[in-house]
Write a protein that holds these residues in place. Structure first.
Motif, mmCIF file in Angstrom:
data_model
loop_
_atom_site.group_PDB
_atom_site.id
_atom_site.type_symbol
_atom_site.label_atom_id
_atom_site.label_comp_id
_atom_site.label_asym_id
_atom_site.label_seq_id
_atom_site.Cartn_x
_atom_site.Cartn_y
_atom_site.Cartn_z
ATOM 1 N N PHE A 96 49.814 42.489 51.541
ATOM 2 C CA PHE A 96 49.205 42.408 52.872
ATOM 3 C C PHE A 96 48.124 41.333 52.925
ATOM 4 O O PHE A 96 48.079 40.516 53.851
ATOM 5 N N THR A 97 47.241 41.302 51.922
ATOM 6 C CA THR A 97 46.166 40.311 51.952
ATOM 7 C C THR A 97 46.710 38.893 51.771
ATOM 8 O O THR A 97 46.162 37.942 52.334
ATOM 9 N N ALA A 98 47.784 38.749 51.002
ATOM 10 C CA ALA A 98 48.400 37.426 50.850
ATOM 11 C C ALA A 98 48.916 36.938 52.202
ATOM 12 O O ALA A 98 48.764 35.758 52.556
ATOM 13 N N TRP A 99 49.523 37.844 52.967
ATOM 14 C CA TRP A 99 50.015 37.450 54.298
ATOM 15 C C TRP A 99 48.852 37.147 55.230
ATOM 16 O O TRP A 99 48.905 36.177 56.013
ATOM 17 N N LEU A 100 47.801 37.969 55.189
ATOM 18 C CA LEU A 100 46.628 37.724 56.038
ATOM 19 C C LEU A 100 46.050 36.336 55.773
ATOM 20 O O LEU A 100 45.657 35.616 56.707
ATOM 21 N N ARG A 101 45.998 35.943 54.501
ATOM 22 C CA ARG A 101 45.473 34.610 54.165
ATOM 23 C C ARG A 101 46.389 33.520 54.704
ATOM 24 O O ARG A 101 45.910 32.538 55.291
ATOM 25 N N ARG A 102 47.706 33.672 54.549
ATOM 26 C CA ARG A 102 48.639 32.659 55.053
ATOM 27 C C ARG A 102 48.609 32.583 56.576
ATOM 28 O O ARG A 102 48.820 31.512 57.156
ATOM 29 N N ALA A 103 48.338 33.710 57.204
ATOM 30 C CA ALA A 103 48.289 33.743 58.670
ATOM 31 C C ALA A 103 46.949 33.268 59.211
ATOM 32 O O ALA A 103 46.758 33.215 60.429
ATOM 33 N N GLY A 104 46.008 32.933 58.328
ATOM 34 C CA GLY A 104 44.702 32.453 58.759
ATOM 35 C C GLY A 104 43.755 33.549 59.196
ATOM 36 O O GLY A 104 42.735 33.274 59.845
ATOM 37 N N LEU A 105 44.058 34.795 58.842
ATOM 38 C CA LEU A 105 43.213 35.917 59.261
ATOM 39 C C LEU A 105 42.208 36.318 58.184
ATOM 40 O O LEU A 105 41.336 37.150 58.439
ATOM 41 N N LEU A 106 42.345 35.753 56.991
ATOM 42 C CA LEU A 106 41.374 35.924 55.914
ATOM 43 C C LEU A 106 41.023 34.554 55.353
ATOM 44 O O LEU A 106 41.902 33.701 55.217
ATOM 45 N N LEU A 107 39.758 34.358 54.995
ATOM 46 C CA LEU A 107 39.339 33.079 54.429
ATOM 47 C C LEU A 107 39.848 32.913 53.005
ATOM 48 O O LEU A 107 40.138 31.803 52.565
ATOM 49 N N GLU A 108 39.953 34.035 52.261
ATOM 50 C CA GLU A 108 40.489 34.001 50.907
ATOM 51 C C GLU A 108 41.331 35.237 50.678
ATOM 52 O O GLU A 108 41.159 36.259 51.353
ATOM 53 N N ASP A 109 42.253 35.135 49.751
ATOM 54 C CA ASP A 109 43.117 36.271 49.427
ATOM 55 C C ASP A 109 42.373 37.182 48.457
ATOM 56 O O ASP A 109 42.447 37.011 47.235
ATOM 57 N N VAL A 110 41.661 38.158 49.019
ATOM 58 C CA VAL A 110 40.835 39.041 48.191
ATOM 59 C C VAL A 110 41.688 39.941 47.308
ATOM 60 O O VAL A 110 41.225 40.450 46.282
ATOM 61 N N GLY A 111 42.937 40.133 47.682
ATOM 62 C CA GLY A 111 43.802 40.990 46.884
ATOM 63 C C GLY A 111 44.139 40.418 45.527
ATOM 64 O O GLY A 111 44.525 41.162 44.615
ATOM 65 N N GLN A 112 43.999 39.095 45.355
ATOM 66 C CA GLN A 112 44.300 38.484 44.062
ATOM 67 C C GLN A 112 43.388 38.994 42.965
ATOM 68 O O GLN A 112 43.751 38.967 41.790
ATOM 69 N N ARG A 113 42.199 39.448 43.340
ATOM 70 C CA ARG A 113 41.243 39.926 42.343
ATOM 71 C C ARG A 113 41.288 41.444 42.162
ATOM 72 O O ARG A 113 40.470 42.013 41.444
ATOM 73 N N LEU A 114 42.262 42.073 42.815
ATOM 74 C CA LEU A 114 42.372 43.529 42.723
ATOM 75 C C LEU A 114 43.155 43.907 41.470
ATOM 76 O O LEU A 114 44.295 43.486 41.279
ATOM 77 N N VAL A 115 42.545 44.698 40.608
ATOM 78 C CA VAL A 115 43.180 45.169 39.384
ATOM 79 C C VAL A 115 43.583 46.618 39.585
ATOM 80 O O VAL A 115 42.809 47.417 40.112
ATOM 81 N N SER A 116 44.799 46.947 39.184
ATOM 82 C CA SER A 116 45.269 48.320 39.332
ATOM 83 C C SER A 116 45.853 48.784 38.014
ATOM 84 O O SER A 116 46.277 47.973 37.179
#
Length: 312
Positions: A96-116
């Protein structure tokens, strides 16, 4: 107080979050061409994430940050989510965050730093070859149309290792009886050809000559397998057929169509097939998915060793 449904939660989201969610759903459906079930899973996770964001005061997609993502996953763990569920939620959030970043709705893809946490990979229950033989043989000798159909369900699932959704989606023209091949439409609308053996050929022949004509109606269309009302067989009924057949085999684990798929793959590997061929047979996009079957065969080898070796 009843827990609100996903649709109710979605309807209560702030306007900007609801619009972002609609755009994401359109992306999954139109651009990624995912199945309906997969889209519902991704969107459902996004709904719950955005609801968590709204409860923390967020009103816009750009309010979504790493702290919110971590808080959402932590909330799930406190509610009893397993490691595998948490890992799946994290993967959904990253999508979801990757899409938000590509759609210009997030300045950075914060999900990339999410560890699970990595999900624990549990070995699937599989039938022994003799149990699998008894299972498919349990439907042999049927005379009525439904019994002939059930025999085809069991034979084709075990012979080919296809998914139950792929099985019920087959049309009559998808069966190449001359070469004993099934033309299967798998995940992501990817087509592949899957072979089946002589016992399945015999069951298919009997079904097509004596079973299907007895159930067919003007509403049957090209469907290969039919329900009692003449429409395309429902996946739930196919699952019932497998569970009922498993119950007739002494000592067999209670498995459904997916367990029969696991069994087929395991037995093919144990018979000497290479992993790449099994990947093609099952329609896995990644070889890593197929590798779990090597774990199954190793576990079975260890069990045999422990039972048979005098110094085990």
């Amino acid at each position: 107080m009843a827990t609100p449904s996903t649709a109710e939660v979605r309807a209560g989201l702030p306007l900007a979050l609801g619009e972002a969610l609609a755009g994401y759903e359109e992306h999954l459906t139109a651009q990624r061409d995912l199945s309906g079930n997969t889209v519902r899973g991704y969107v459902g996770d996004a709904v719950r994430l955005l609801d968590h964001l709204a409860r923390r005061g967020g009103q816009q997609p750009h309010d979504l940050d790493l702290a919110t993502l971590r808080s959402w996953l932590a909330q799930g763990r406190t509610r009893g989510h397993s490691r595998s569920t948490t890992a799946r939620n994290a993967a959904s959030a990253r999508s979801f965050t990757a899409w938000l970043r590509r759609a210009g709705l997030l300045l950075e893809d914060v999900g990339q730093r999410l560890v699970s946490p990595r999900p624990r990979r549990t070995l699937p229950d599989v039938l022994a070859p003799a149990q699998a033989r008894d299972l498919v043989d349990s439907a042999a000798g049927a005379e009525e149309p439904v019994g002939l159909r059930d025999a085809v369900v069991l034979e084709l699932l075990y012979a080919s290792g296809i998914r139950v959704s792929e099985l019920v989606g087959l049309d009559v023209d998808d069966v190449d009886r001359g070469r004993r091949l099934l033309r299967v439409l798998g995940k992501g609308s990817k087509e592949r050809s899957v072979p089946y053996g002589i016992p399945a050929e015999r069951a298919l022949d009997t079904w097509l000559t004596r079973g299907r004509p007895a159930l067919a109606t003007p509403n049957s269309g090209p469907a290969l397998l039919l329900g009692i009302r003449g429409r395309r067989l429902d996946a739930r009924e196919a699952r019932r057929v497998v569970h009922a057949a498993t119950a007739r085999v002494p000592g067999a684990p209670d498995i459904g169509p997916h367990g029969l798929r696991h069994s087929a793959a395991t037995h093919v590997l144990e018979g000497g097939a290479d992993l790449r061929s099994v990947q093609e047979l099952l329609g896995h996009a990644s070889l890593a998915t197929t590798q779990i079957y090597t774990h199954v065969t190793v576990e079975r080898l260890r069990a045999v060793h422990a039972q048979a070796h005098p110094r085990a």
